[in-house]
Design an enzyme around this catalytic site. Structure first.
Site, PDB file in Angstrom:
ATOM      1  N   HIS A   1       0.823  -1.215   0.000  1.00  0.00           N
ATOM      2  CA  HIS A   1       0.000   0.000   0.000  1.00  0.00           C
ATOM      3  C   HIS A   1       0.858   1.267   0.000  1.00  0.00           C
ATOM      4  O   HIS A   1       0.418   2.302  -0.492  1.00  0.00           O
ATOM      5  CB  HIS A   1      -0.969  -0.013   1.183  1.00  0.00           C
ATOM      6  CG  HIS A   1      -2.079  -0.994   1.006  1.00  0.00           C
ATOM      7  ND1 HIS A   1      -2.056  -2.235   1.597  1.00  0.00           N
ATOM      8  CD2 HIS A   1      -3.216  -0.938   0.296  1.00  0.00           C
ATOM      9  CE1 HIS A   1      -3.149  -2.893   1.264  1.00  0.00           C
ATOM     10  NE2 HIS A   1      -3.871  -2.133   0.463  1.00  0.00           N
TER      11      HIS A   1
ATOM     12  N   HIS B   1      -2.166  -5.588  -6.296  1.00  0.00           N
ATOM     13  CA  HIS B   1      -2.288  -6.843  -5.546  1.00  0.00           C
ATOM     14  C   HIS B   1      -3.747  -7.281  -5.513  1.00  0.00           C
ATOM     15  O   HIS B   1      -4.663  -6.500  -5.773  1.00  0.00           O
ATOM     16  CB  HIS B   1      -1.717  -6.696  -4.135  1.00  0.00           C
ATOM     17  CG  HIS B   1      -2.368  -5.622  -3.327  1.00  0.00           C
ATOM     18  ND1 HIS B   1      -2.041  -4.286  -3.453  1.00  0.00           N
ATOM     19  CD2 HIS B   1      -3.320  -5.671  -2.376  1.00  0.00           C
ATOM     20  CE1 HIS B   1      -2.771  -3.569  -2.619  1.00  0.00           C
ATOM     21  NE2 HIS B   1      -3.563  -4.389  -1.953  1.00  0.00           N
TER      22      HIS B   1
ATOM     23  N   CYS C   1     -14.052  -6.409   3.421  1.00  0.00           N
ATOM     24  CA  CYS C   1     -12.979  -6.334   2.418  1.00  0.00           C
ATOM     25  C   CYS C   1     -11.705  -6.896   3.007  1.00  0.00           C
ATOM     26  O   CYS C   1     -11.469  -6.761   4.201  1.00  0.00           O
ATOM     27  CB  CYS C   1     -12.697  -4.891   2.025  1.00  0.00           C
ATOM     28  SG  CYS C   1     -14.017  -4.070   1.177  1.00  0.00           S
TER      29      CYS C   1
ATOM     30  N   HIS D   1      -7.752  -9.238   1.754  1.00  0.00           N
ATOM     31  CA  HIS D   1      -6.823  -9.774   0.771  1.00  0.00           C
ATOM     32  C   HIS D   1      -6.651 -11.267   1.007  1.00  0.00           C
ATOM     33  O   HIS D   1      -6.495 -11.680   2.155  1.00  0.00           O
ATOM     34  CB  HIS D   1      -5.452  -9.113   0.920  1.00  0.00           C
ATOM     35  CG  HIS D   1      -5.502  -7.632   0.908  1.00  0.00           C
ATOM     36  ND1 HIS D   1      -5.641  -6.886   2.056  1.00  0.00           N
ATOM     37  CD2 HIS D   1      -5.456  -6.753  -0.109  1.00  0.00           C
ATOM     38  CE1 HIS D   1      -5.663  -5.610   1.736  1.00  0.00           C
ATOM     39  NE2 HIS D   1      -5.557  -5.500   0.433  1.00  0.00           N
TER      40      HIS D   1
ATOM     41  N   GLU E   1     -14.317 -10.520  10.467  1.00  0.00           N
ATOM     42  CA  GLU E   1     -14.739  -9.127  10.612  1.00  0.00           C
ATOM     43  C   GLU E   1     -16.156  -8.994  11.149  1.00  0.00           C
ATOM     44  O   GLU E   1     -16.409  -8.191  12.035  1.00  0.00           O
ATOM     45  CB  GLU E   1     -14.663  -8.384   9.268  1.00  0.00           C
ATOM     46  CG  GLU E   1     -13.275  -8.051   8.834  1.00  0.00           C
ATOM     47  CD  GLU E   1     -13.243  -7.166   7.605  1.00  0.00           C
ATOM     48  OE1 GLU E   1     -14.196  -6.393   7.353  1.00  0.00           O
ATOM     49  OE2 GLU E   1     -12.234  -7.240   6.866  1.00  0.00           O
TER      50      GLU E   1
ATOM     51  N   GLU F   1      -4.123   2.486  -2.672  1.00  0.00           N
ATOM     52  CA  GLU F   1      -4.898   1.277  -2.915  1.00  0.00           C
ATOM     53  C   GLU F   1      -4.810   0.995  -4.413  1.00  0.00           C
ATOM     54  O   GLU F   1      -5.289   1.792  -5.221  1.00  0.00           O
ATOM     55  CB  GLU F   1      -6.364   1.496  -2.533  1.00  0.00           C
ATOM     56  CG  GLU F   1      -6.628   1.488  -1.062  1.00  0.00           C
ATOM     57  CD  GLU F   1      -6.832   0.092  -0.540  1.00  0.00           C
ATOM     58  OE1 GLU F   1      -5.835  -0.651  -0.454  1.00  0.00           O
ATOM     59  OE2 GLU F   1      -7.964  -0.254  -0.223  1.00  0.00           O
TER      60      GLU F   1
ATOM     61  N   GLU G   1      -5.626  -2.298  -6.463  1.00  0.00           N
ATOM     62  CA  GLU G   1      -6.077  -3.662  -6.224  1.00  0.00           C
ATOM     63  C   GLU G   1      -6.816  -4.254  -7.418  1.00  0.00           C
ATOM     64  O   GLU G   1      -7.557  -3.554  -8.114  1.00  0.00           O
ATOM     65  CB  GLU G   1      -6.988  -3.703  -4.989  1.00  0.00           C
ATOM     66  CG  GLU G   1      -6.229  -3.290  -3.742  1.00  0.00           C
ATOM     67  CD  GLU G   1      -7.015  -3.429  -2.462  1.00  0.00           C
ATOM     68  OE1 GLU G   1      -6.365  -3.582  -1.415  1.00  0.00           O
ATOM     69  OE2 GLU G   1      -8.260  -3.382  -2.488  1.00  0.00           O
TER      70      GLU G   1
END
Length: 176
Positions: free
Chosen positions: A24, A30, A65, A67, A85, A110, A112
């Site tokens: 980031h 990514h 959200c 990864h 979460e 960001e 992504e």
């Protein structure tokens, strides 16, 4: 130990890994996942990101959200992070992927290749307080108006993918 993210090219081919924060800071592309849960009335479950998050703290966003970890399938990552979460475990369906890039106010970037998942949930989440400050159900028409009137109250990626989400939801995704 810092989480690692999967670095990808513009076609989502894996090209390596990096520490999450480093990716980031440098703005390296990514892989990411975003979850959108809808109830029987078609409302979207939103979360307000906790104040301690390293970026976009206090902003409202989609249900979850994160990864995928290196070697972890995208769908497994989406379900894992939804449990971690929001305290929810439900079936998810991949809807689409998109690439976005945004420079955040704290100079993090960001960048992504984000895969979006939909799911059906009728209940109350039990979110992790270190991840989520508050949650709320909102219908898509109201969210569209809110994103136009108060974009600074919402995460960048939510606004960026919202029209794709509404098209997928309104033109074919069936609540199960």
């Amino acid at each position: 130990m810092e989480d690692r993210v999967i670095l990808v090219d513009e076609h989502d081919a894996e090209i390596g890994t990096a520490g999450k924060l480093a990716a980031h800071v440098d703005g390296r592309l990514h892989r990411a996942i975003s979850v959108f849960l809808f109830d029987a009335a078609g409302r979207l479950l939103l979360q307000q990101r906790a104040a301690g998050k390293y970026h976009s703290a206090g902003l409202w966003s989609n249900t979850c959200c994160s990864h995928p970890r290196p070697g972890e399938p995208r769908a497994a990552a989406a379900r894992r992070r939804l449990r971690e979460e929001m305290g929810i475990d439900c079936a998810l369906e991949e809807q689409f992927g998109f690439v976005y890039r945004a420079v955040l106010p704290n100079r993090l970037i960001e960048h992504e290749y984000d895969y979006v998942y939909f799911g059906r949930f009728d209940g109350s989440p039990t979110p992790a307080p270190e991840e989520v400050a508050r949650w709320s159900w909102m219908d898509l028409a109201r969210l569209r108006a809110e994103l136009k009137a108060r974009p600074d109250a919402y995460t960048y990626w939510l606004g960026d993918c919202f029209e794709h989400v509404t098209r997928s939801f309104e033109t074919g995704w069936v609540l199960r």
